[in-house]
Write a protein that holds these residues in place. Structure first.
Motif, short mmCIF file in Angstrom:
data_model
loop_
_atom_site.label_atom_id
_atom_site.label_comp_id
_atom_site.label_asym_id
_atom_site.label_seq_id
_atom_site.Cartn_x
_atom_site.Cartn_y
_atom_site.Cartn_z
N MET A 76 0.81 -1.21 0.00
CA MET A 76 0.00 0.00 0.00
C MET A 76 0.85 1.26 0.00
SD MET A 76 -3.22 -0.42 -0.29
CE MET A 76 -3.66 1.25 0.18
N THR A 96 -4.92 10.79 -1.85
CA THR A 96 -4.50 9.39 -1.74
C THR A 96 -4.01 9.07 -0.33
OG1 THR A 96 -3.83 9.45 -4.07
CG2 THR A 96 -3.03 7.62 -2.75
N LEU A 99 -6.97 8.85 1.92
CA LEU A 99 -7.67 7.60 1.64
C LEU A 99 -6.95 6.42 2.27
CD1 LEU A 99 -10.21 6.76 0.03
CD2 LEU A 99 -8.69 6.21 -1.87
N TYR A 100 -5.62 6.45 2.21
CA TYR A 100 -4.83 5.38 2.80
C TYR A 100 -4.99 5.37 4.32
CZ TYR A 100 -0.73 2.68 4.20
OH TYR A 100 0.11 1.76 4.76
N LYS A 101 -5.08 6.56 4.92
CA LYS A 101 -5.28 6.65 6.37
C LYS A 101 -6.63 6.07 6.76
CE LYS A 101 -5.06 9.88 10.25
NZ LYS A 101 -6.26 9.37 10.90
N ILE A 102 -7.67 6.36 5.96
CA ILE A 102 -8.99 5.79 6.23
C ILE A 102 -8.94 4.27 6.12
CG2 ILE A 102 -11.36 5.64 5.37
CD1 ILE A 102 -11.11 8.55 4.49
N TYR A 103 -8.24 3.79 5.10
CA TYR A 103 -8.09 2.34 4.93
C TYR A 103 -7.38 1.72 6.13
CZ TYR A 103 -5.53 -1.85 3.54
OH TYR A 103 -4.97 -3.09 3.52
N GLN A 104 -6.32 2.37 6.60
CA GLN A 104 -5.60 1.84 7.77
C GLN A 104 -6.49 1.80 9.00
OE1 GLN A 104 -2.04 4.42 7.86
NE2 GLN A 104 -0.82 2.57 7.58
N GLU A 106 -9.81 1.61 9.12
CA GLU A 106 -10.83 0.57 8.98
C GLU A 106 -10.23 -0.82 9.12
OE1 GLU A 106 -12.82 1.17 5.29
OE2 GLU A 106 -13.97 2.90 6.00
N ALA A 107 -9.03 -1.01 8.54
CA ALA A 107 -8.38 -2.31 8.65
C ALA A 107 -8.02 -2.61 10.11
CB ALA A 107 -7.13 -2.36 7.78
#
Length: 347
Positions: A76, A96, A99-104, A106-107
């Motif tokens: 990522m 981006t 978005l990556y922070k949101i993904y982290q 949520e994960a």
């Protein structure tokens, strides 16, 4: 080479526009009769040079951006653009990263939830071995002690209920129904549901809630929360004949519901962590039956319902848990007191 092709595709409309501009200049010189071929050739050459010079400089400034997006990322972090040039690409790079922070987040939330479920199930299965073993021993006796079997079955039922409630937290919003509820009636129903636990431990509830108090909440989930408070109050009240005070009062902020016991209290060092998942503290080690999930589930439910939860305690005096219903309503005779009688029928 992929970056160059992508750059040209990205600027294809600009190249088409420049082509039409050259044709327009050619039309002007044709209408003028081509009186000066040198000026015509000079204009065409300079137009082409300026166009490709502009595109070449733009590509050089943004080559890191195009080089990053044409490569297949292996992780990522590789998808994050480190050196973006120009306002548009900088905005894309920031987007981006966000978005990556949101993904982290949520994960991490999913991982924490899964880990909590696994840890809870392992802990619960280990605890359920005790009542099952006791029941096996009891049924092997010639005369079965029905009271003891009932107590162990209650422990199993309580454990199963905790598992189901913990699993339901993941889909809380789909299982929530907000309605106006009579607070006294709901608390009385909860007391009745736990009357065997109260009678067995000789703990007597005292109801101090006016019958006109109305709150907006979810009936099922609030009964689970109050039931957890009652269970904890009984579990950590070791002396017989003590009371649990369930009080409802109309305040400026709304309706306050308090559950106060006369138990052993919570150490000050544990008070700030008792709503953490799997935290049992000193009191939990005294009974050996604590899962550390009861107050965690209660606090999660209260947060989702929008009812602020506060816990106060003093060692050797007792613990008081308070819920605030900010949208509560009340009548004139707030504070009507009624002690529940010590008989099975009134409980």
């Amino acid at each position: 080479m992929k970056a160059i092709r992508l750059f040209l595709k990205d600027h294809l409309s600009f190249l088409v526009f420049q082509g039409f501009l050259v044709l327009f200049l050619l039309l002007l010189f044709w209408l003028d009769g081509f009186r000066s071929y040198d000026i015509f050739i000079y204009a065409m050459v300079m137009s082409i040079l300026f166009t490709f010079g502009f595109l070449g400089g733009k590509f050089i400034m943004r080559r890191s951006f195009y080089a990053a997006i044409v490569q297949k990322p292996s992780r990522m972090e590789d998808a994050l653009i480190q050196y973006a040039q120009g306002p548009e690409h900088q905005r894309i790079a920031n987007y981006t990263r966000n978005l990556y922070k949101i993904y982290q987040d949520e994960a991490q939330s999913l991982y924490s939830s899964q880990s909590r479920q696994i840890e809870f199930m392992n802990h619960w299965v280990h605890q359920m071995k005790t009542p099952i073993s006791v029941i096996n021993l009891l049924v092997q006796e010639e005369e079965i002690d029905r009271q003891s079997v009932s107590e162990e079955l209650d422990r199993l039922q309580a454990g199963l209920d905790t598992v189901l409630v913990n699993a339901s937290l993941e889909t809380f919003e789909r299982d929530m129904t907000i309605e106006k509820i009579n607070l006294q009636q709901l608390v009385q129903e909860t007391i009745t549901a736990h009357k065997r636990l109260l009678i067995t431990n000789r703990i007597f509830p005292v109801l101090e809630i006016d019958e006109t108090l109305i709150v907006a909440t979810d009936r099922k989930w609030l009964k689970i929360v109050i039931g957890q408070f009652i269970t904890n109050a009984v579990k950590y009240t070791f002396e017989k004949g003590k009371r649990i005070y369930l009080t409802g009062k109309l305040a400026e902020e709304g309706v306050r519901l308090s559950v106060r016991d006369e138990g052993i209290g919570i150490p000050t060092s544990d008070l700030g962590r008792i709503t953490n998942a799997f935290f049992t503290g000193e009191n939990g080690r005294l009974t050996g039956e604590s899962t550390g999930m009861g107050l965690y589930i209660a606090s999660e439910v209260c947060e989702k319902l929008g009812h602020p939860l506060t816990i106060e305690s003093e060692m050797g005096v007792g613990t008081e848990v308070t819920l605030l219903f900010k949208n509560g309503e009340g009548g004139a005779n707030v504070g009507a007191t009624r002690e529940v009688d010590r008989s099975d029928e009134d409980l």
